[in-house]
Design an enzyme around this catalytic site. Structure first.
Site, mmCIF file in Angstrom:
data_model
loop_
_atom_site.group_PDB
_atom_site.id
_atom_site.type_symbol
_atom_site.label_atom_id
_atom_site.label_comp_id
_atom_site.label_asym_id
_atom_site.label_seq_id
_atom_site.Cartn_x
_atom_site.Cartn_y
_atom_site.Cartn_z
ATOM 1 N N GLY A 173 0.556 -1.221 -0.040
ATOM 2 C CA GLY A 173 0.262 0.120 0.165
ATOM 3 C C GLY A 173 0.737 1.524 -0.010
ATOM 4 O O GLY A 173 0.216 2.357 0.216
ATOM 5 N N ASP A 261 -10.707 -7.001 1.563
ATOM 6 C CA ASP A 261 -8.978 -6.986 1.933
ATOM 7 C C ASP A 261 -9.381 -7.001 3.220
ATOM 8 O O ASP A 261 -8.603 -5.873 3.991
ATOM 9 C CB ASP A 261 -8.189 -5.882 1.244
ATOM 10 C CG ASP A 261 -6.864 -6.344 1.320
ATOM 11 O OD1 ASP A 261 -6.662 -7.213 1.439
ATOM 12 O OD2 ASP A 261 -6.445 -4.755 1.189
ATOM 13 N N SER A 269 -3.555 -15.185 3.762
ATOM 14 C CA SER A 269 -2.589 -15.244 2.805
ATOM 15 C C SER A 269 -1.148 -14.902 2.390
ATOM 16 O O SER A 269 -0.451 -15.997 2.012
ATOM 17 C CB SER A 269 -3.186 -14.264 1.734
ATOM 18 O OG SER A 269 -2.325 -13.910 0.456
#
Length: 496
Positions: A173, A261, A269
């Site tokens: 991000g 998310d 993940s």
């Protein structure tokens, strides 16, 4: 029976079959309502989304065409004889229905779902139902069960004789945050094995694999990767060959368009891939900032605790670093520009970005302290010594040489536009999301030379008309798109 035809169509992790409307062997109507078809031959089978074709030049009436991913998965030669059967709905989808209804699933139930997902037995709509149900409600036990199921569904690497296997992962991000390319050579120079498998960018202007590919080949087979780690103690390669947690790749392909998310799915993940990669010691970097994935200290602490709980149950030695995510790291956003910043730091260039250097040293120091020979608190000093002595640069040069040259020479985009400050003042903020979007519109990461070169960071003074950053692009269309987006909102706030 139909003749198998390979169609050079990239359907991005989705198996797609193409059948002529005038098929000579089957009634197309028998499959239309199902939307999918099962292709079988010689003990092999494949479930695929069905598309109907009217042009016989694409698929003849006696053929079945398969897209690139489907053809590769089926593993039969073009021209093979295959037959079709209506697909049997996966039994595990009843468990998804239960999850939608609010049930908590057991480890065995989650494993059944993930096996069917990995075997491509779920459509994207069915996967979306599972993801949304999990996003609505998921217990900590379910996160652990999902992670274990994802590990079991793929390849698991083993590093016999190497002892501690270190790794790091940033949750992402933050544009320009290419610390792995500095951390890996520092840790490898110390002698601690750090096999770094990285992804290519999906929604960002560059992933670690994209940026490393400016300097070296990253498309390295698993056996070669293991050999070069034994030789150089580290690598920076694309993880596509290794098939680590393949269910995660499928889930992500559906998560992205839906903008799902959650912290639970994020933890499953990341940790599934790290355990599958054979990591024993892992550092997680959680940047926190107003335009980062995690926007408050409280959310960062909650995510840290979930990482620690699941990592502990999986047998990982795991630490979490909560870092500053208030603005991009370094000056470059896009593969060529980020590679420039990385090499400037490794070469100890005084003009190199200090924030990228210090962030990488912080993370490398934490990883070095996984080594029992490094006393607690002295990791940063050791990391700095390895960088400033040139040992880290030598380590990186060795890794680059062993991985081989990149597939093509990447150069900075020749179309350049400077985005000027609208007023005198001080830069008060940079919007990570907005700047990443502009860099992508300029062509990054597909065009490795595209992106943004930041000329001002938070706290820097600027006068009206002076450039805040430069946009680089290689095609007129991308250049126009990026400039238009920057004109609408350039992502930089200047206060007087």
């Amino acid at each position: 029976m139909l003749t198998l035809r390979h169609l050079a169509i990239d359907t991005v992790r989705e198996n797609v079959a193409f059948l002529n409307r005038r098929c000579t062997r089957y009634h197309v109507e028998d499959f239309l309502g199902l939307g999918r078809v099962e292709v079988r031959n010689d003990g092999r089978s494949l479930l695929a989304v069905l598309n109907i074709v009217d042009d016989p030049a694409i698929v003849a009436p006696d053929e079945i065409g398969l897209s690139d991913p489907a053809f590769g998965q089926l593993g039969l030669a073009a021209g093979s004889a295959v037959h079709l059967v209506p697909p049997t709905p996966p039994e595990s989808f009843e468990l998804v229905r239960a999850k939608v209804g609010g049930a908590a699933l057991t480890d065995e139930q989650l494993a059944a779902i993930i096996r069917d997902v990995t075997d491509q037995r779920y459509s994207k709509i069915e996967i979306a139902a599972f993801l949304i149900a999990c996003a609505s409600f998921m217990t900590t036990a379910e996160v652990l069960g999902l992670t274990r199921a994802m590990i079991a569904a793929g390849t698991r690497l083993h590093w016999e004789g190497l002892g501690t296997i270190a790794d790091k992962h940033c949750i992402g991000g933050i544009p320009g945050n290419r610390t792995s390319m500095i951390v890996v050579p520092i840790v490898a120079a110390h002698g601690l094995p750090i096999p770094k498998t990285s992804s290519r960018a999906i929604t960002s202007p560059a992933g670690t694999a994209d940026t490393m590919e400016v300097l070296a080949n990253v498309d390295v087979p698993m056996e070669r990767m293991q050999a070069l780690v034994r030789e150089a103690k580290g690598c920076l390669v694309w993880g596509g060959h290794v098939r680590l947690s393949p269910a995660d790749d499928i889930l992500i392909s559906v998560e992205r368009p839906l903008a799902i998310d959650t912290r639970e799915q994020l933890v499953a993940s990341i940790l599934s891939k790290k355990v599958a990669a054979g990591s024993t010691h892992l550092l997680i970097d959680i940047p926190v900032g107003p335009s980062a994935k995690i926007r408050s200290a409280g959310d960062a602490v909650r995510l840290r605790k979930l990482f620690e709980h699941v990592g502990d149950r999986l047998g990982l030695t795991l630490e979490v670093a909560i870092t500053d995510g208030s603005q991009p790291v370094g000056r470059g956003i896009g593969p060529v520009l980020e590679a420039r910043d990385v090499m400037a730091v490794l070469r100890n260039d005084p003009a190199g970005p200090a924030d990228l250097k210090e962030r990488a040293l912080l993370l490398a120091g934490r990883i070095l302290e996984f080594d029992p020979a490094v006393r607690g608190g002295s990791g940063n000093r050791r990391a700095r010594d390895l960088l400033e002595s040139g040992a880290a640069l030598a380590s990186m040069e060795r890794i680059i040489a062993l991985q081989g040259p990149p597939p093509a020479v990447a150069t900075l985009g020749s179309l350049v536009a400077e985005i000027a400050s609208p007023a005198d003042g001080i830069v008060s903020s940079l919007d990570c999301y907005r700047l990443a979007r502009i860099a992508r519109l300029a062509g990054a990461p597909t065009d490795k030379g595209a992106g943004i070169d930041l000329l001002r960071k938070v706290g820097d003074p600027v006068r009206r008309g002076e450039p805040l950053y430069r946009i680089h692009a290689s095609t007129n269309a991308d250049f126009t798109f990026a400039q238009a987006h920057a004109a609408d909102d350039n992502g930089v706030r200047v206060v007087g």
